[in-house]
Structures are given as C-alpha cells and as structure tokens.
Design an enzyme around this catalytic site. Structure first.
Site, PDB file in Angstrom:
ATOM      1  CB  CYS A   1      64.949 -10.287  30.346  1.00  0.00           C
ATOM      2  SG  CYS A   1      66.844 -11.065  29.775  1.00  0.00           S
TER       3      CYS A   1
ATOM      4  CB  CYS B   1      68.618  -8.391  32.443  1.00  0.00           C
ATOM      5  SG  CYS B   1      67.052  -9.105  32.864  1.00  0.00           S
TER       6      CYS B   1
ATOM      7  CB  CYS C   1      70.577 -11.363  33.080  1.00  0.00           C
ATOM      8  SG  CYS C   1      69.565 -12.131  31.914  1.00  0.00           S
TER       9      CYS C   1
ATOM     10  N   GLY D   1      73.022  15.517  49.415  1.00  0.00           N
ATOM     11  CA  GLY D   1      72.777  16.385  47.951  1.00  0.00           C
ATOM     12  C   GLY D   1      73.858  17.523  47.532  1.00  0.00           C
TER      13      GLY D   1
ATOM     14  CB  CYS E   1      66.797 -14.440  32.788  1.00  0.00           C
ATOM     15  SG  CYS E   1      66.068 -12.455  32.957  1.00  0.00           S
TER      16      CYS E   1
END
Lengths: 300, 261
Positions: free
Chosen positions: A250, A275, A281, A42, A253
């Site tokens: 979606c 997606c 997808c 970080g 899909c």
C-alpha cells in the site's frame, strides 16, 4: 472526521418511520428467512423483498437484512468496495442513522452490524458481529443456465458439474482460472454459493467467527453462513484455487498483505496502489506506518 | 463382440402409452432391446416416434407402461425411479442425441467444455485429464484439435452434430437415444455422419434407438426396425426383412415412396 463520526447520532431517529424503516411484520418475515438460511448454510431462501427508497443495485437486499437484524443498541458500519466514504456507503449509513437512530462508526472493531458491498474488512471479525452482504445476482449457475427452474433442480439434486465448466472455460481461454470476483464456493460440502462479488482474495476469509448474511433485493433471495461454517472455493486438482492481489505494498500505509485498489493519479501514467479497506489503512497510518507516498498524501 | 451368453435384455418396454388429452401420442408399445443392438423407429411425421423416444429417455412421463433398464441392481423401472437416479442415468449410462445440435449443446461454451461437461458432471476434477479425453473424442468425431476452444456457434451444422455425438459418448454410455440424428444435414454430410456413427456403435458395442423418417439411415445403422403409424406399432422385424418384404400396407407405402435414383 473519523472521530467526529464515531458513536454519533444516537437517539435522533425520525419519528415518522418505524424503527429501521421497515414495519415489524416485514422484519419478522425477513428474520424467518434469515433463520432458515442459517439452518441450511448456502441455500437461497426466497423472501418477499420490499420496495426500498433506493434503486435496485444500490443494496436494497442488504438494507432489508440490516433493518431486520438491527436493534437500538447496535453500532452500524457500511463499506462500499472497502471504503466508508463513498456515496453508497454514506447514504446507507445516513439512512439508518435517521430511521433507526443507531450509533454509526467507521471502525471495523467497534461495529456490531457491518453492511458491505463487495469486500470483507481486513481486520478479522469477531463473535457477536454480523456482516451483511449486498448481492446483485445470488445464483452462481445463472450465466451458464438461464432457467431458474433448472438451476433450482440442480441445487436440489447437487448437480454442480456445470460450475466446473465455467472454470474449465477460464483455463482454456486464459491459461488460468481468471474468475477474480464472485468466485463460487461450496458450503459445508453441500450447496454451491455465490459469495457476492467480493474479490477472490477474500474467499479464504469466508470461514470466520462472525455471522454472514447475504441479501439480494431484486432477486428476492436471502442466504447465510453461520460462524466457522466450512467454505471451500471450487477448483481443479491441477489448477488449485489461488487468492490473488496486486503485487505491491500500500502506497499510503505500507501494508503488505491487504487487498489493493489501483488509483490513476495523473494522465502521464502515474498510479498508486492503496488499501481498498479505508478504515484498515487509516488505522495503520494512525499507528505510525507510512507507505511510499504516505507523507505527501497526508498533506493533500 | 462382448458377452454372448446374455440372458437379460438391456431395455424392456411394456405397454407404454402416452396421450395428449384426447390425442394419442403412442399406444401400447412394447419391445426388448438387447445389448449391442440398434433399433430403428420409422414412421411419418406425427406418428408418435418422438413422443415414444422422449418417454423412453425420461423426458416425458408416460401415462401407462414400464420402461425397464438393466442396472447394477437388476431390471429397474425408470418410469417410477426417483428423479435424481433417473437424471444420473441420463448422464452416465444413457445418452441423447437431439435432432438440432443446438438443443443438445451449450452454444456459449467451447467445444472442449461441451465434451468435458459430462465428465465434470460425474465428478472429474482434473483439468488436464478432462482436456485429454476431450481431444481424444473430438479426434474420433473428426474435429481438429485446434478447433476445441472455439464455440459451437463457429461450427457448421455437420460439425455441431458430430460435436454433440462426442459430448454424449464421452462417458461411455450403454444406450444412446437418437432423434433424427441426420435431419437437416445435406446428403454428403449425412453420409459421413452415418459412417462415423456406424463405426462408433460397432466399435463400442453400443445399443441405440434411432428415430428417423429416413429409411436409408435405418438401412445402414439398424439391426431391427419398428414401423409406427398414428401412435401404433404396425410392423416390427429385422431391418432387411421389413424393408425388402414389407407386410403391412403402410410399410409397403413407405418403402415404395422412397425415390430410387
């Protein structure tokens, strides 16, 4: 097209450039920064960012990190907001195909190095994979505290109250934490980090098996998350963090839990949700899943 | 009033000097400030008042001298204290009211957020609690609740100054540094602000060090007075004593130059 592209391009690197474009000294310098970043999760490590043959904001940081970690045996994937086929993704993929001669792929599972702009793939990554993020502004405190000297001091002394002021302002103005991307996280209980502008839907996935590297070219900063590093999204006790997504399935899909893009389909209010991860997808459609508009779209 | 049997001062300053190259900021200043006491520092422009205040509050590093503050661990020198500890002090036991409110406020953050920042800086993580406290404090400085989500840019000068005071006092500091808190405000707003400050200081039993060139301000607020000229303290004493019976030539000049209406 997916299959054509898979595992292609091997051994066709341009002779005029060093492997993966950057010279070895530069790669060493970047690897040092990466190691330091991995050792202090970080923490933003400064590095001497090079001029790359693309404009700032197109992923110069990510490209340098990818070049530094890449080996000839790697299989490389690039996504831009989840998609493999946008201009940015295609040109970066082609860049490394030509300068490093590495294999490229669109399949998340096959790739060993994935450079991403603003998304984490839906398919969980595994040990041995590296996810490289393109970061525009690495400093999470920047919009509240313009002074770099001051923000560095705040990181050093762990003075992170200001980050909550931003979330407070969100709730005061919108009734909820409306920050929906680049949602600040605390890493290993120490550094507050900007996870690059990924949707906050992806925040819980930041704790993963793969190595995550973040490169900001213009701002000359590198930071990293080692595998399974503790990453906590900041919030208030009475306004807990919530990963949000559009409340739809979606349309191609039929996936229920993936992150969706809203696509306007005509000028009469027609729209569809698909997606944002194109590989995910397509993979589902190959496996026989079909959404509301899946059949018609395939014809088109 | 609080504890009467006080044996240690809240703040003890010893031999404090600060120079800017060959120019003297302030020289060899020393005093004790007792809990609940308000001290005024007066003097003309360039007399070193603000330099002294910034040295006391840790914004400037003095060249020599000690600034001892009464912490849990006894009297600690804040000049040699580690920076994290000093900054911690700056947002808990100490408060600093700037002359220009925009220096002490975040102008792009709502009034509520400005008050809440100090709370969040010391670990408050409950939105409704923070907001309730902010409402309470805005009320105490006479800012209506329906203005709490407005930014300070939409506030008048007087309101900004009151907001700055609320933001500083919300964590219950023990010592407040004020640099010309009424400077740049018109006379009626000044009077209201002084009234408010006097109420808060007495009510909370605060100690304060007020730098000003306005003798009316110290007459109203300060128990004790320090007169500065060219970086030197030329006279100290109880406020009424100094103002009614000035001993030093400069103080006499200062007092006599106030316009009597």
């Amino acid at each position: 097209m997916r299959d054509e592209l898979s595992r292609s391009g091997k051994g066709q690197a341009m002779e005029e450039y060093n492997f993966a474009y950057l010279d070895e000294q530069t790669k060493r310098m970047i690897r040092r920064a990466l190691l330091k970043g991995m050792a202090v999760p970080g923490y933003q490590v400064p590095f001497a960012s090079r001029e790359m043959p693309m404009p700032y904001g197109w992923g110069t940081g990510g490209v340098q990190v990818s070049a530094a970690v890449m080996v000839p045996e790697d299989c490389f994937k690039v996504i831009d907001q989840g998609a493999d086929d946008t201009t940015n993704a295609v040109s970066i993929r082609r860049f490394f195909e030509r300068t490093a001669g590495v294999a490229v792929t669109e399949r998340t599972g096959e790739a060993t190095v994935i450079q991403t702009r603003h998304r984490i793939p839906e398919q969980p990554l595994e040990e041995g994979q590296i996810l490289v993020y393109q970061v525009p502004i690495p400093e999470p405190l920047r919009f509240l505290e313009p002074s770099e000297v001051e923000t560095r001091k705040m990181h050093a002394l762990e003075e992170y109250g200001l980050m909550h002021v931003k979330l407070y302002e969100d709730i005061a103005r919108h009734g909820e934490i409306s920050t929906s991307y680049a949602y600040p996280v605390k890493v290993e209980g120490r550094y507050v980090m900007d996870p690059s502008p990924i949707p906050k839907f992806d925040n819980p996935k930041l704790r993963m098996a793969a190595i995550q590297l973040f490169g900001a070219g213009r701002e000359q900063r590198i930071y990293a998350l080692p595998p399974w590093c503790e990453v906590v999204s900041l919030d208030f006790e009475d306004y807990p963090f919530q990963a949000s997504r559009a409340d739809h399935d979606c349309d191609l899909c039929g996936a229920e839990g993936s992150y969706l893009d809203e696509v306007i389909t005509d000028d009469a209010g027609g729209r569809m949700f698909v997606c944002s991860d194109t590989d995910f997808c397509a993979g589902r459609r190959d496996a026989g899943h079909l959404g509301r508009l899946g059949a018609t779209e395939d014809v088109a | 009033m609080k504890d009467i049997a006080v044996t240690e001062p809240l703040l003890r300053v010893e031999g404090l000097s600060k120079s800017y190259g060959r120019r003297i900021g302030c020289e060899n200043v020393g005093f004790d400030l007792w809990p609940g006491e308000v001290m005024g520092i007066v003097g003309e422009s360039g007399s070193g008042k603000t330099t002294l205040l910034n040295c006391l509050a840790g914004h400037l590093a003095p060249d020599t001298g000690r600034v001892l503050f009464d912490t849990d661990a006894g009297m600690v020198d804040t000049v040699t204290m580690s920076e994290p500890a000093r900054r911690m002090l700056g947002r808990t036991d100490w408060a600093f009211v700037h002359q220009h409110a925009q220096d002490g406020l975040r102008m792009n953050v709502s009034a509520g957020g400005n008050v809440g920042e100090r709370l969040m800086a010391v670990g408050a993580r409950h939105y409704r609690d923070i907001r309730e406290k902010a409402v309470d404090w805005l009320d105490r400085v006479e800012i209506a609740e329906d203005r709490m989500d407005d930014r300070p840019t939409a506030f008048s000068g007087g309101m900004r100054q009151r907001l700055q005071i609320a933001r500083n006092l919300v964590t219950g500091p023990r010592l407040v540094f004020m640099d010309e808190p009424t400077g740049g405000l018109d006379v009626s707003v000044q009077a209201r602000l002084l009234d408010l400050l006097r109420g808060l200081v007495r009510e909370m039993g605060l100690s304060a060090i007020i730098v000003t060139h306005d003798l009316a301000v110290v007459r109203l607020l300060a128990d004790r007075l320090m007169v500065m000229k060219s970086g030197q303290v030329v006279e100290t004493g109880l406020t009424d004593q100094v103002l009614d019976d000035p001993q030093h030539g400069y103080t006499q000049l200062l007092v006599s130059s106030v316009l009597q209406v």
